[in-house]
Write an enzyme that holds these catalytic residues in place. Structure first.
Site, mmCIF file in Angstrom:
data_model
loop_
_atom_site.group_PDB
_atom_site.id
_atom_site.type_symbol
_atom_site.label_atom_id
_atom_site.label_comp_id
_atom_site.label_asym_id
_atom_site.label_seq_id
_atom_site.Cartn_x
_atom_site.Cartn_y
_atom_site.Cartn_z
ATOM 1 N N TYR A 144 37.312 35.847 43.585
ATOM 2 C CA TYR A 144 37.759 36.595 42.207
ATOM 3 C C TYR A 144 39.260 36.631 41.885
ATOM 4 O O TYR A 144 39.858 37.182 43.134
ATOM 5 C CB TYR A 144 36.969 37.608 41.826
ATOM 6 C CG TYR A 144 37.228 38.258 40.337
ATOM 7 C CD1 TYR A 144 36.877 37.841 39.350
ATOM 8 C CD2 TYR A 144 38.060 39.394 40.371
ATOM 9 C CE1 TYR A 144 36.975 38.152 38.133
ATOM 10 C CE2 TYR A 144 38.385 40.013 39.043
ATOM 11 C CZ TYR A 144 37.784 39.173 38.028
ATOM 12 O OH TYR A 144 38.043 39.882 36.653
ATOM 13 N N ASP A 239 45.709 35.961 47.423
ATOM 14 C CA ASP A 239 45.231 36.952 46.527
ATOM 15 C C ASP A 239 45.106 38.236 47.286
ATOM 16 O O ASP A 239 43.801 38.328 47.821
ATOM 17 C CB ASP A 239 44.253 36.612 45.563
ATOM 18 C CG ASP A 239 43.840 37.536 44.450
ATOM 19 O OD1 ASP A 239 44.192 38.930 44.719
ATOM 20 O OD2 ASP A 239 43.084 37.431 43.593
ATOM 21 N N LYS A 267 45.546 46.836 42.344
ATOM 22 C CA LYS A 267 44.884 47.908 43.118
ATOM 23 C C LYS A 267 45.501 49.120 43.770
ATOM 24 O O LYS A 267 46.354 49.962 42.865
ATOM 25 C CB LYS A 267 43.726 47.419 44.019
ATOM 26 C CG LYS A 267 42.886 46.396 42.737
ATOM 27 C CD LYS A 267 41.442 46.181 43.302
ATOM 28 C CE LYS A 267 40.615 45.540 42.349
ATOM 29 N NZ LYS A 267 40.280 44.130 42.289
HETATM 30 C C1 LIG Z 1 40.257 43.044 41.283
HETATM 31 C C2 LIG Z 1 40.993 41.802 41.486
HETATM 32 C C3 LIG Z 1 41.622 41.239 40.588
HETATM 33 C C4 LIG Z 1 41.921 41.353 39.246
HETATM 34 O O1 LIG Z 1 42.521 42.537 39.127
HETATM 35 P P1 LIG Z 1 42.307 43.283 37.731
HETATM 36 O O2 LIG Z 1 43.538 44.522 37.902
HETATM 37 O O3 LIG Z 1 41.103 43.760 37.553
HETATM 38 O O4 LIG Z 1 42.950 42.446 36.679
HETATM 39 C C5 LIG Z 1 42.192 39.695 41.142
HETATM 40 N N1 LIG Z 1 41.997 39.430 42.352
HETATM 41 C C6 LIG Z 1 41.093 40.169 43.208
HETATM 42 C C7 LIG Z 1 40.775 39.730 44.765
HETATM 43 C C8 LIG Z 1 40.562 41.342 42.938
HETATM 44 O O5 LIG Z 1 39.712 41.944 43.560
#
Ligand SMILES: *Cc1c(COP(=O)(O)O)cnc(C)c1O
Length: 434
Positions: A144, A239, A267
């Site tokens: 994601y 990511d 995060k």
């Molecule tokens: C949570 C997450 C996102 C998206 O971050 P948001 O702050 O919710 O937009 C993107 N990549 C990874 C791996 C994530 O866990």
């Protein structure tokens, strides 16, 4: 069942927000029942609107590695807010957080702050396309990267076909610019690069997949991805929105010794406030406006209160022994849960890397989205509710992970393991009867 304050609040929320929530997985759709309204958090605990207390392993979906309402973060936020909540001009809080990040992750020679992980990934992919003058992006099934159009893409019907939208509203033409490959499938990756290597701008990956439950990279997967992107002139984007500052100060890139061209963070670096960042090699980042021609901007980017929260949390993580303590706590949780799973006769796979854990109710090993899909999500839903009843708050979906924080104590772990053993015993009996 008697109705609760949470039920009443949720009914009110339904009149304001689609599904009663402002982000879908909060609605408990995957596990059934009414979500708890949470009113307070402190350390490893959260309390709901009915005064019930839970040991929390959601950690706001990952950001709260120091626990809820950590005093150093609360103080930093309060002080910063008292001096003005936003300027829309450079401020020294940006410098502080930027320096802490660059020190921990030297591959981020230059970075830019944004307001979410979604923005970070979206902007990193745009930059990669601009720098390479190519359009195709590769992502991996089950990873994601936020909800930008080009990242909401499913695999096409064959391994080498272009992507299809995974949500209505994503134009097919946009989805077709993303190719989806199975996570950990190095052979498929080689085939894609052999066929279309000269059109691929970038590959974006969660170096440890943590949005389909927890699926670790198999040995050689990340290094092969690094080699293929490099030899075909494509950029590698890690990511690390979850893994950054979670798997140690240097994130997954330090743990696996693979250096990406660009990194996305979010995060943890916001300490519970909305922050994202992307960054990498200077020559790439210098293509961004105002130095270069690639547009990217944000009214609240580098927000002083959010920067102060993130910096305060990273300073907590920089204290000697922080990650060692987190590892010991997480190890104890893993050992206890393993023993509890062994006691019951419900087949399950427990995965853990550092303070991230996840389990699949599945008899076979899980290494990609196919394996994840074969796990028993209904059993997870029952386990989730059994744990919630016993005062343990896990992610309300079988395809999410749990997070241990610095605030979890040995007795929290003991209580969690006891709750799990008791919950699994009840579920085991029920599944034998049915
Ligand atoms: C949570 C997450 C996102 C998206 O971050 P948001 O702050 O919710 O937009 C993107 N990549 C990874 C791996 C994530 O866990």
């Amino acid at each position: 069942m008697t109705s609760t304050h949470s039920d009443a609040l949720f009914q009110a929320a339904l009149t304001l927000f689609p599904g009663g929530v402002n982000s879908p997985v909060r609605a408990f759709a995957a596990v059934g029942g009414t979500p708890r309204f949470l009113t307070r958090g402190e350390g490893s605990r959260v309390w709901d609107a009915d005064g019930r207390e839970y040991i929390d392993y959601l950690g706001s979906w990952g950001p709260l590695i120091a626990g809820h309402a950590h005093p150093a973060i609360v103080t930093a936020v309060t002080r910063a807010a008292a001096r003005g909540t936003s300027f829309g001009a450079p401020n020294s809080y940006e410098l502080e957080l930027g320096r802490l990040i660059k020190q921990a992750m030297p591959s981020m020679e230059l970075m830019r702050f944004v307001n979410s992980g979604t923005e970070a990934a979206m902007s990193a992919v745009r930059l990669a396309r601009a720098v390479t003058k190519r359009d195709l992006a590769i992502k991996f099934a089950g990873c994601y990267h936020g909800h930008a159009d080009g990242m909401l893409v499913n695999a096409g019907s064959g391994p080498l076909t272009l992507g299809c939208p995974s949500s209505p509203g994503v134009p097919a033409a946009v989805a077709a610019q993303t190719m989806v490959v199975d996570y950990n499938d190095t052979d498929a990756l080689r085939a894609v690069f052999a066929q279309r290597g000269d059109q691929i701008a970038c590959a974006i990956v969660e170096p440890v997949a943590a949005n389909m439950g927890l699926v670790p990279p198999q040995s050689g997967f990340l290094s092969e991805l690094r080699a293929l992107t490099r030899s075909h002139g494509a950029l590698l984007i890690f990511d690390e929105v979850i893994t950054g500052f979670r798997l140690g100060l240097g994130g997954a890139q330090a743990r696996y010794q693979v250096s990406p061209d660009l990194t996305c963070l979010g995060k943890i670096i916001g300490g519970g406030l909305p922050v994202g960042a992307f960054g990498g090699r200077a020559e790439i980042m210098e293509r961004l406006a105002p130095l270069g021609d690639v547009y990217q901007a944000g009214t609240l980017s580098g927000n002083p209160v959010a920067m102060a929260a993130g910096a305060a949390q990273i300073r907590v993580l920089c204290e000697p022994g922080a990650y060692e303590r987190l590892e010991r706590t997480s190890e104890a949780l893993e050992a206890g849960l393993r023993a509890a799973f062994k006691e019951c006769d419900i087949p399950a796979q427990l995965h853990r890397i550092g303070s991230i854990f996840g389990f699949f109710f599945n008899a076979e090993a899980v290494r990609d989205l196919e394996g994840v899909r074969r796990s028993d999500a209904k059993m997870y839903a029952r386990f989730f509710h059994a744990m919630l009843e016993r005062g343990v708050y896990l992610a309300p979906s079988a395809f999410e992970v749990g997070f241990v924080s610095l605030a979890h104590s040995p007795s929290d772990i003991q209580n969690t393991v006891a709750a799990a053993a008791d919950a699994l015993a009840t579920l085991g009996q029920r599944s034998r009867r049915s």
